[in-house]
Design a protein around this motif. Structure first.
Motif, PDB file in Angstrom:
ATOM      1  N   ALA A  73       4.499  18.682   2.502  1.00 35.94           N
ATOM      2  CA  ALA A  73       3.661  17.590   2.009  1.00 35.94           C
ATOM      3  C   ALA A  73       4.251  16.244   2.407  1.00 35.94           C
ATOM      4  N   GLN A  74       5.559  16.118   2.339  1.00 32.49           N
ATOM      5  CA  GLN A  74       6.214  14.875   2.751  1.00 32.49           C
ATOM      6  C   GLN A  74       6.007  14.616   4.239  1.00 32.49           C
ATOM      7  N   ASP A  75       6.094  15.672   5.050  1.00 32.45           N
ATOM      8  CA  ASP A  75       5.866  15.526   6.495  1.00 32.45           C
ATOM      9  C   ASP A  75       4.435  15.074   6.792  1.00 32.45           C
ATOM     10  N   VAL A  76       3.476  15.705   6.122  1.00 31.75           N
ATOM     11  CA  VAL A  76       2.070  15.359   6.348  1.00 31.75           C
ATOM     12  C   VAL A  76       1.802  13.931   5.890  1.00 31.75           C
ATOM     13  N   ALA A  77       2.370  13.524   4.766  1.00 26.59           N
ATOM     14  CA  ALA A  77       2.190  12.148   4.291  1.00 26.59           C
ATOM     15  C   ALA A  77       2.744  11.165   5.320  1.00 26.59           C
ATOM     16  N   HIS A  78       3.906  11.455   5.843  1.00 26.12           N
ATOM     17  CA  HIS A  78       4.515  10.599   6.872  1.00 26.12           C
ATOM     18  C   HIS A  78       3.603  10.498   8.102  1.00 26.12           C
ATOM     19  N   ASP A  79       3.084  11.655   8.541  1.00 26.72           N
ATOM     20  CA  ASP A  79       2.180  11.657   9.701  1.00 26.72           C
ATOM     21  C   ASP A  79       0.910  10.854   9.418  1.00 26.72           C
ATOM     22  N   ALA A  80       0.397  10.945   8.207  1.00 29.29           N
ATOM     23  CA  ALA A  80      -0.816  10.204   7.854  1.00 29.29           C
ATOM     24  C   ALA A  80      -0.567   8.704   7.903  1.00 29.29           C
ATOM     25  N   TYR A  81       0.572   8.244   7.368  1.00 30.74           N
ATOM     26  CA  TYR A  81       0.897   6.815   7.439  1.00 30.74           C
ATOM     27  C   TYR A  81       1.022   6.369   8.888  1.00 30.74           C
ATOM     28  N   LEU A  82       1.623   7.197   9.729  1.00 34.40           N
ATOM     29  CA  LEU A  82       1.769   6.821  11.141  1.00 34.40           C
ATOM     30  C   LEU A  82       0.420   6.704  11.850  1.00 34.40           C
ATOM     31  N   ARG A  83      -0.529   7.535  11.451  1.00 36.49           N
ATOM     32  CA  ARG A  83      -1.849   7.465  12.085  1.00 36.49           C
ATOM     33  C   ARG A  83      -2.687   6.301  11.557  1.00 36.49           C
ATOM     34  N   VAL A  84      -2.576   6.059  10.269  1.00 32.91           N
ATOM     35  CA  VAL A  84      -3.395   5.007   9.665  1.00 32.91           C
ATOM     36  C   VAL A  84      -2.813   3.628   9.933  1.00 32.91           C
ATOM     37  N   ILE A 137       0.852  -1.202   0.000  1.00 32.84           N
ATOM     38  CA  ILE A 137       0.000   0.000   0.000  1.00 32.84           C
ATOM     39  C   ILE A 137       0.883   1.245   0.000  1.00 32.84           C
ATOM     40  N   TYR A 138       1.954   1.229   0.788  1.00 29.36           N
ATOM     41  CA  TYR A 138       2.879   2.357   0.853  1.00 29.36           C
ATOM     42  C   TYR A 138       3.483   2.638  -0.525  1.00 29.36           C
ATOM     43  N   GLN A 139       3.989   1.604  -1.174  1.00 34.30           N
ATOM     44  CA  GLN A 139       4.608   1.779  -2.490  1.00 34.30           C
ATOM     45  C   GLN A 139       3.615   2.285  -3.528  1.00 34.30           C
ATOM     46  N   ALA A 140       2.381   1.843  -3.419  1.00 31.04           N
ATOM     47  CA  ALA A 140       1.370   2.239  -4.396  1.00 31.04           C
ATOM     48  C   ALA A 140       0.857   3.655  -4.160  1.00 31.04           C
ATOM     49  N   THR A 141       0.896   4.129  -2.917  1.00 30.22           N
ATOM     50  CA  THR A 141       0.248   5.408  -2.605  1.00 30.22           C
ATOM     51  C   THR A 141       1.184   6.553  -2.277  1.00 30.22           C
ATOM     52  N   ILE A 142       2.450   6.300  -1.966  1.00 31.50           N
ATOM     53  CA  ILE A 142       3.306   7.381  -1.478  1.00 31.50           C
ATOM     54  C   ILE A 142       3.477   8.516  -2.486  1.00 31.50           C
ATOM     55  N   SER A 143       3.780   8.201  -3.724  1.00 31.39           N
ATOM     56  CA  SER A 143       3.994   9.264  -4.724  1.00 31.39           C
ATOM     57  C   SER A 143       2.723  10.047  -5.013  1.00 31.39           C
ATOM     58  N   PRO A 144       1.586   9.379  -5.299  1.00 32.93           N
ATOM     59  CA  PRO A 144       0.367  10.162  -5.561  1.00 32.93           C
ATOM     60  C   PRO A 144      -0.079  10.966  -4.333  1.00 32.93           C
ATOM     61  N   LEU A 145       0.111  10.394  -3.135  1.00 33.20           N
ATOM     62  CA  LEU A 145      -0.292  11.097  -1.917  1.00 33.20           C
ATOM     63  C   LEU A 145       0.556  12.351  -1.723  1.00 33.20           C
ATOM     64  N   ARG A 146       1.850  12.258  -1.935  1.00 31.14           N
ATOM     65  CA  ARG A 146       2.722  13.429  -1.798  1.00 31.14           C
ATOM     66  C   ARG A 146       2.374  14.504  -2.828  1.00 31.14           C
TER      67      ARG A 146
END
Length: 188
Positions: free
Chosen positions: A36-47, A14-23
């Motif tokens: 944007a990279q920080d927020v993406a990282h925080d979102a993965y940590l929460r989810v 899921i990380y590999q599939a979503t990291i680039s589009p999410l950023r």
């Protein structure tokens, strides 16, 4: 129900599939790629806490919703208290403004200068102010005051000499002030 995730739906895939589009999505929303990279990282940590599989049927939807909410919170904080995360900008902006001590010293120096100018003879003071404040040439000052250009030059020079004598050495620009009379006698 089994705790084993379905094939291809583990965190890494899921990380590999979503990291680039999410950023990219967050960068458009925030207007700042590092943020944007920080927020993406925080979102993965929460989810996906501790890297474990989320129980959601559509983890990508949960991830994007979480990321969007985190980004909106950042935008709200930014509008309340704008902050430039560029450290070099912080250094230059902090050093650009004079400190309290410098402001107090500048006010004291200004008061000394104003007092010294007020004590100048009328003609010298008028010539000095027209030259230094209104930035008039000697010829323009002579025309305005109805006096000769040579008189303007002499009064301007005299005004500067009197100011140098009236002001402390560090304020008048002298590098080596003359020693006071008491010190000269003691040194002899």
């Amino acid at each position: 129900m089994s705790d084993v995730p379905p094939p291809g739906r583990d965190f890494a895939s899921i990380y590999q599939a979503t990291i680039s589009p999410l950023r990219r999505y967050l960068a458009r929303l925030l207007g700042n790629t590092p943020e944007a990279q920080d927020v993406a990282h925080d979102a993965y940590l929460r989810v996906y806490p501790n890297g474990s599989q989320s129980n959601a049927d559509q983890p990508e939807a949960v991830l994007y919703t979480t990321a969007r909410r985190l980004a909106i919170n950042r935008l709200k904080r930014r509008s309340i208290a704008p902050f430039d995360a560029n450290p070099s900008a912080l250094e230059t902006s902090a050093s650009a403004a004079p400190g309290v001590a410098q402001q107090v010293m500048a006010r004291q120096e200004l008061n000394l200068l104003q007092t010294a100018i007020a004590e100048l003879p009328d003609g010298c003071r008028a010539v000095l102010l027209l030259r230094k404040v209104e930035l008039l040439s000697h010829r323009e000052i002579a025309a305005r005051l109805g006096i000769a250009v040579s008189t303007v030059e002499k009064q301007h020079a005299r005004a500067l000499r009197l100011l140098r004598a009236a002001l402390p050495a560090d304020l008048s620009g002298r590098e080596n002030p003359p020693a006071p009379a008491a010190q000269r006698k003691a040194g002899s």
